[in-house]
Write a protein that holds these residues in place. Structure first.
Motif, PDB file in Angstrom:
ATOM      1  N   SER A  88      54.990  42.698  37.000  1.00  0.00           N
ATOM      2  CA  SER A  88      55.272  41.842  38.155  1.00  0.00           C
ATOM      3  C   SER A  88      56.099  40.635  37.737  1.00  0.00           C
ATOM      4  CB  SER A  88      53.970  41.384  38.812  1.00  0.00           C
ATOM      5  OG  SER A  88      53.204  40.609  37.901  1.00  0.00           O
ATOM      6  N   ARG A  89      56.777  40.046  38.705  1.00  0.00           N
ATOM      7  CA  ARG A  89      57.604  38.872  38.426  1.00  0.00           C
ATOM      8  C   ARG A  89      56.757  37.616  38.303  1.00  0.00           C
ATOM      9  NH1 ARG A  89      60.860  39.764  43.798  1.00  0.00           N
ATOM     10  NH2 ARG A  89      58.659  40.049  44.333  1.00  0.00           N
ATOM     11  N   GLU A  90      55.727  37.501  39.122  1.00  0.00           N
ATOM     12  CA  GLU A  90      54.852  36.333  39.103  1.00  0.00           C
ATOM     13  C   GLU A  90      53.546  36.686  38.387  1.00  0.00           C
ATOM     14  OE1 GLU A  90      55.908  33.476  40.061  1.00  0.00           O
ATOM     15  OE2 GLU A  90      57.771  34.175  40.983  1.00  0.00           O
ATOM     16  N   MET A 149      58.770  46.676  48.793  1.00  0.00           N
ATOM     17  CA  MET A 149      59.092  46.595  47.370  1.00  0.00           C
ATOM     18  C   MET A 149      58.574  45.269  46.812  1.00  0.00           C
ATOM     19  SD  MET A 149      62.903  48.267  47.022  1.00  0.00           S
ATOM     20  CE  MET A 149      62.738  48.207  45.230  1.00  0.00           C
ATOM     21  N   ARG A 150      57.789  45.384  45.762  1.00  0.00           N
ATOM     22  CA  ARG A 150      57.222  44.216  45.093  1.00  0.00           C
ATOM     23  C   ARG A 150      56.439  43.330  46.066  1.00  0.00           C
ATOM     24  NH1 ARG A 150      58.150  43.650  39.428  1.00  0.00           N
ATOM     25  NH2 ARG A 150      59.690  45.174  38.781  1.00  0.00           N
ATOM     26  N   VAL A 151      55.606  43.963  46.884  1.00  0.00           N
ATOM     27  CA  VAL A 151      54.745  43.218  47.800  1.00  0.00           C
ATOM     28  C   VAL A 151      53.439  42.886  47.091  1.00  0.00           C
ATOM     29  CG1 VAL A 151      55.757  44.326  49.816  1.00  0.00           C
ATOM     30  CG2 VAL A 151      53.704  45.306  48.786  1.00  0.00           C
ATOM     31  N   ASP A 152      52.719  41.868  47.579  1.00  0.00           N
ATOM     32  CA  ASP A 152      51.466  41.500  46.929  1.00  0.00           C
ATOM     33  C   ASP A 152      50.321  42.383  47.424  1.00  0.00           C
ATOM     34  OD1 ASP A 152      50.482  40.507  49.375  1.00  0.00           O
ATOM     35  OD2 ASP A 152      51.006  38.435  48.910  1.00  0.00           O
ATOM     36  N   GLU A 179      52.249  43.334  41.727  1.00  0.00           N
ATOM     37  CA  GLU A 179      53.141  43.657  42.846  1.00  0.00           C
ATOM     38  C   GLU A 179      53.164  45.174  43.021  1.00  0.00           C
ATOM     39  OE1 GLU A 179      56.453  40.105  42.496  1.00  0.00           O
ATOM     40  OE2 GLU A 179      56.698  41.882  41.237  1.00  0.00           O
ATOM     41  N   TYR A 180      53.555  45.599  44.225  1.00  0.00           N
ATOM     42  CA  TYR A 180      53.485  47.020  44.552  1.00  0.00           C
ATOM     43  C   TYR A 180      54.718  47.472  45.319  1.00  0.00           C
ATOM     44  CZ  TYR A 180      48.661  45.881  43.487  1.00  0.00           C
ATOM     45  OH  TYR A 180      47.533  45.410  42.867  1.00  0.00           O
ATOM     46  N   ASP A 181      55.197  48.689  44.993  1.00  0.00           N
ATOM     47  CA  ASP A 181      56.222  49.376  45.779  1.00  0.00           C
ATOM     48  C   ASP A 181      55.515  50.482  46.547  1.00  0.00           C
ATOM     49  OD1 ASP A 181      58.052  47.788  44.454  1.00  0.00           O
ATOM     50  OD2 ASP A 181      58.668  49.354  43.050  1.00  0.00           O
TER      51      ASP A 181
END
Length: 218
Positions: free
Chosen positions: A131-133, A181-184, A137-139
């Motif tokens: 994850s970026r943070e 894409m990249r959702v929490d 994160e999820y796709d």
């Protein structure tokens, strides 16, 4: 808990808001190497209980006093230090996180690895699987849809992606289709639940919060 467990507990939150709701302070024992220390993460309810006075005239929860713990950092600040370190070095080890925390605790400033102040790390390409943070994160994507469910899937897709139904219908007929894409974690649960109600399971790719966690760890 030990340092690794404390970091994992904070990283397991959905996002900053969730962390603020769960945790208040991080307590630690005095002295010794940070990586070998013991920690207690207090919640708001812990802070509201009748406190006891510590050796410095301050107030701490009874549990922290019982185990010889002292205020270390507010949980939100502790998480910010981890996040800044991870932004600069996504594959940070436990030892590197410990160094960043020690630097902040002693200097009241984030550890700059030559990228933070300049802003260069903000342009780094995201790494697959990480994850970026601080938080995972999820796709999510819809890979299959029976013909009799296309209409329902299109309505759900239109509402989710805020597009018109005709556009959603076209996408649902040309699968696979990305739904996030990249959702929490909270967005993940909301999107998956919407399509689970239609008996349409989604494919999920997890970008884990910490490099040492196994792939696809939620």
């Amino acid at each position: 808990m030990n340092l690794r467990e404390a970091i994992e507990a904070l990283a397991a939150c959905f996002n900053d808001t969730d962390l603020y709701e769960r945790f208040s302070w991080v307590y630690a024992r005095d002295g010794g190497e940070l990586i070998d220390n013991r920690f207690f993460l207090s919640c708001n309810a812990d802070e509201e209980e009748d406190p006891v006075e510590d050796d410095h005239g301050g107030e701490i929860p009874a549990y922290a006093a019982e185990h010889g713990l002292r205020h270390y950092l507010e949980a939100a600040t502790f998480a910010d230090v981890l996040s800044v370190q991870k932004t600069q070095r996504p594959l940070s080890t436990l030892e590197e996180f410990a160094a960043a925390l020690k630097h902040y605790h002693e200097q009241d400033a984030f550890l700059d690895l030559g990228q933070f102040a300049s802003g260069e790390c903000a342009g780094n390409e995201p790494q697959a699987g990480i994850s970026r943070e601080l938080y995972a994160e999820y796709d999510l994507r819809l890979a299959e849809c029976p013909p009799e469910r296309v209409g329902e899937a299109a309505l759900a897709t239109a509402a989710l992606l805020q597009i018109n139904v005709a556009q959603a219908l076209a996408r649902c007929r040309q699968l696979p289709m990305s739904l996030g894409m990249r959702v929490d974690g909270r967005a993940r649960d909301r999107i998956e639940a919407k399509f689970a109600d239609l008996s349409l399971p989604l494919e999920r790719t997890t970008h884990r919060s910490l490099a040492w966690l196994p792939p696809e760890s939620a």
